[in-house]
Design a protein around this motif. Structure first.
Motif, PDB file in Angstrom:
ATOM      1  N   ALA A 307      22.688  -8.816 -64.561  1.00 14.20           N
ATOM      2  CA  ALA A 307      21.392  -9.070 -65.202  1.00 14.20           C
ATOM      3  C   ALA A 307      20.724 -10.339 -64.697  1.00 14.20           C
ATOM      4  N   ASP A 308      21.539 -11.335 -64.255  1.00 11.28           N
ATOM      5  CA  ASP A 308      20.958 -12.610 -63.842  1.00 11.28           C
ATOM      6  C   ASP A 308      20.514 -12.617 -62.383  1.00 11.28           C
ATOM      7  N   GLU A 309      20.796 -11.577 -61.643  1.00 11.16           N
ATOM      8  CA  GLU A 309      20.397 -11.529 -60.231  1.00 11.16           C
ATOM      9  C   GLU A 309      18.924 -11.167 -60.115  1.00 11.16           C
ATOM     10  N   PRO A 310      18.175 -11.941 -59.327  1.00 13.70           N
ATOM     11  CA  PRO A 310      16.741 -11.638 -59.181  1.00 13.70           C
ATOM     12  C   PRO A 310      16.516 -10.380 -58.363  1.00 13.70           C
ATOM     13  N   SER A 311      15.456  -9.678 -58.672  1.00  9.38           N
ATOM     14  CA  SER A 311      15.095  -8.481 -57.911  1.00  9.38           C
ATOM     15  C   SER A 311      14.560  -8.881 -56.542  1.00  9.38           C
ATOM     16  N   LEU A 312      14.872  -8.076 -55.552  1.00  8.16           N
ATOM     17  CA  LEU A 312      14.323  -8.310 -54.222  1.00  8.16           C
ATOM     18  C   LEU A 312      12.833  -7.992 -54.230  1.00  8.16           C
ATOM     19  N   ASP A 313      12.089  -8.779 -53.475  1.00  6.46           N
ATOM     20  CA  ASP A 313      10.638  -8.611 -53.441  1.00  6.46           C
ATOM     21  C   ASP A 313      10.230  -8.078 -52.079  1.00  6.46           C
ATOM     22  N   PHE A 314       9.807  -6.847 -52.038  1.00  4.98           N
ATOM     23  CA  PHE A 314       9.281  -6.244 -50.822  1.00  4.98           C
ATOM     24  C   PHE A 314       7.823  -5.898 -51.081  1.00  4.98           C
ATOM     25  N   PRO A 315       6.904  -6.510 -50.335  1.00  2.00           N
ATOM     26  CA  PRO A 315       5.469  -6.263 -50.573  1.00  2.00           C
ATOM     27  C   PRO A 315       5.094  -4.802 -50.571  1.00  2.00           C
ATOM     28  N   ALA A 316       5.786  -4.029 -49.740  1.00  2.00           N
ATOM     29  CA  ALA A 316       5.427  -2.616 -49.630  1.00  2.00           C
ATOM     30  C   ALA A 316       5.897  -1.797 -50.808  1.00  2.00           C
ATOM     31  N   VAL A 317       6.847  -2.360 -51.622  1.00  2.00           N
ATOM     32  CA  VAL A 317       7.411  -1.547 -52.689  1.00  2.00           C
ATOM     33  C   VAL A 317       7.305  -2.213 -54.053  1.00  2.00           C
ATOM     34  N   SER A 318       7.001  -3.531 -54.101  1.00  2.00           N
ATOM     35  CA  SER A 318       6.962  -4.199 -55.382  1.00  2.00           C
ATOM     36  C   SER A 318       5.852  -3.643 -56.251  1.00  2.00           C
ATOM     37  N   GLY A 319       6.144  -3.580 -57.560  1.00  2.00           N
ATOM     38  CA  GLY A 319       5.124  -3.119 -58.513  1.00  2.00           C
ATOM     39  C   GLY A 319       4.960  -1.621 -58.548  1.00  2.00           C
ATOM     40  N   HIS A 320       5.904  -0.881 -57.911  1.00  2.00           N
ATOM     41  CA  HIS A 320       5.731   0.580 -57.923  1.00  2.00           C
ATOM     42  C   HIS A 320       6.163   1.174 -59.262  1.00  2.00           C
ATOM     43  N   ARG A 321       6.921   0.401 -60.044  1.00  2.00           N
ATOM     44  CA  ARG A 321       7.326   0.894 -61.367  1.00  2.00           C
ATOM     45  C   ARG A 321       6.406   0.307 -62.435  1.00  2.00           C
TER      46      ARG A 321
END
Length: 321
Positions: A307-321
């Protein structure tokens, strides 16, 4: 037939076309070099024989790399392609570049008379047509792969994980340029009566082959020691994972080439919901199998993210959920 089998057959067909063209061209250039005494034509003959030998190594590379993984090679035999392609590149350097440069230098020191220019011109023209057919086949295949990854053709040649396609494209391109150099050298020899342009043409062909060989050797070396995937491929894999209905978050992603168009995938993910341990394990294995059904994935290994691990940020896929 699976798509990866089709691609392997297409690559092998490209090699076979290049091999057939090189054999015909090499024989014709050798005969023309012996009759005309042209240094540039002799360099082109050495170039074509080097290319002919290289096609054998490239065909071996395709066949060996296509073998399925086993207990002795759990990641498959894909890297065999880079080994044999590197051997082919060394052959291009020694049998093509070195011989051409040495012959050109020898011609500068001890000039030999040349004649029968018409034969040389005919052979160069026929060779240009045959090499052009082979190059067009490689160009079309490369352009198709480039479009799939939204790249330009030259970028695909340099970045592609397929060493066979890169070698055929580069060698055929170099062959066409070399033929133009040889034509210029022979033509200047004919109109000036001096063998110097012809000898310089031989040296230039050798330098051209050396540059191509060094580039191919360097690209194969990078993939053998662990070439990082490009950002577009990484983003594509991240999107495939995050678009899966059972995956909520991605915190770690490792992609490694294990052969031409083959990836080893390791990822840490969050599974949707609050499932029991058994159900989570089943879900992870299900996603792994689905990833491995894709032609580009040799093996996929998924683990749970904390739970404490940050999500990876990929500009092409971030915010798709």
């Amino acid at each position: 037939m699976k798509r990866d089998s089709k691609k392997s057959w297409t690559a092998s067909l490209t090699v076979l076309i290049a091999f057939a063209a090189n054999v015909l061209v090499a024989v014709a250039k050798t005969v023309a070099a012996l009759i005309s005494g042209s240094a540039s034509m002799a360099a082109e003959a050495a170039h074509s024989w080097a290319d002919t030998g290289n096609q054998v190594f490239l065909f071996i590379a395709e066949r060996k790399a296509a073998r399925k993984r086993d207990k002795a090679h759990p990641m498959g035999y894909g890297r065999e392609a880079y080994v044999w392609s590197m051997i082919a590149a060394f052959g291009l350097f020694t049998a093509g570049a070195v011989v051409s440069v040495m012959h050109g230098i020898q011609q500068l020191i001890t000039p030999e008379p040349a004649g029968d220019y018409a034969i040389a011109y005919v052979v160069l023209t026929v060779a240009f047509v045959l090499e052009g057919v082979s190059f067009i086949q490689a160009f079309r295949q490369t352009r198709k792969a480039a479009r799939e990854l939204d790249r330009n053709t030259l970028e695909q040649v340099l970045k592609s994980s397929d060493p066979t396609l890169r070698a055929v494209f580069a060698e055929d391109g170099a062959a066409l340029i070399g033929l133009l150099i040889a034509f210029a050298g022979i033509f200047l020899h004919q109109i000036t009566g001096s063998s110097m342009p012809d000898a310089l043409g031989s040296i230039l062909v050798g330098i051209l082959l050396a540059v191509v060989a060094v580039v191919l050797i360097e690209r194969n070396r990078r993939f053998l020691v662990g070439q990082a995937v490009t950002s577009d491929i990484e983003a594509t894999m991240a999107r495939r994972l995050l678009e899966h209905p059972e995956i909520e978050r991605l915190t770690y992603l490792h992609l490694e080439y294990v052969g031409p168009r083959k990836l080893y995938v390791v990822a840490a993910v969050d599974i949707l919901g609050d499932l029991r341990e058994h159900d989570v394990a089943v879900a992870l294995r299900r996603v792994e199998r689905e990833l491995e059904d894709h032609e580009t994935v040799e093996e996929a290994v998924l683990t749970l993210a904390t739970a404490d691990e940050p999500s990876l940020d990929f500009p092409a896929v971030s915010g798709h959920r």
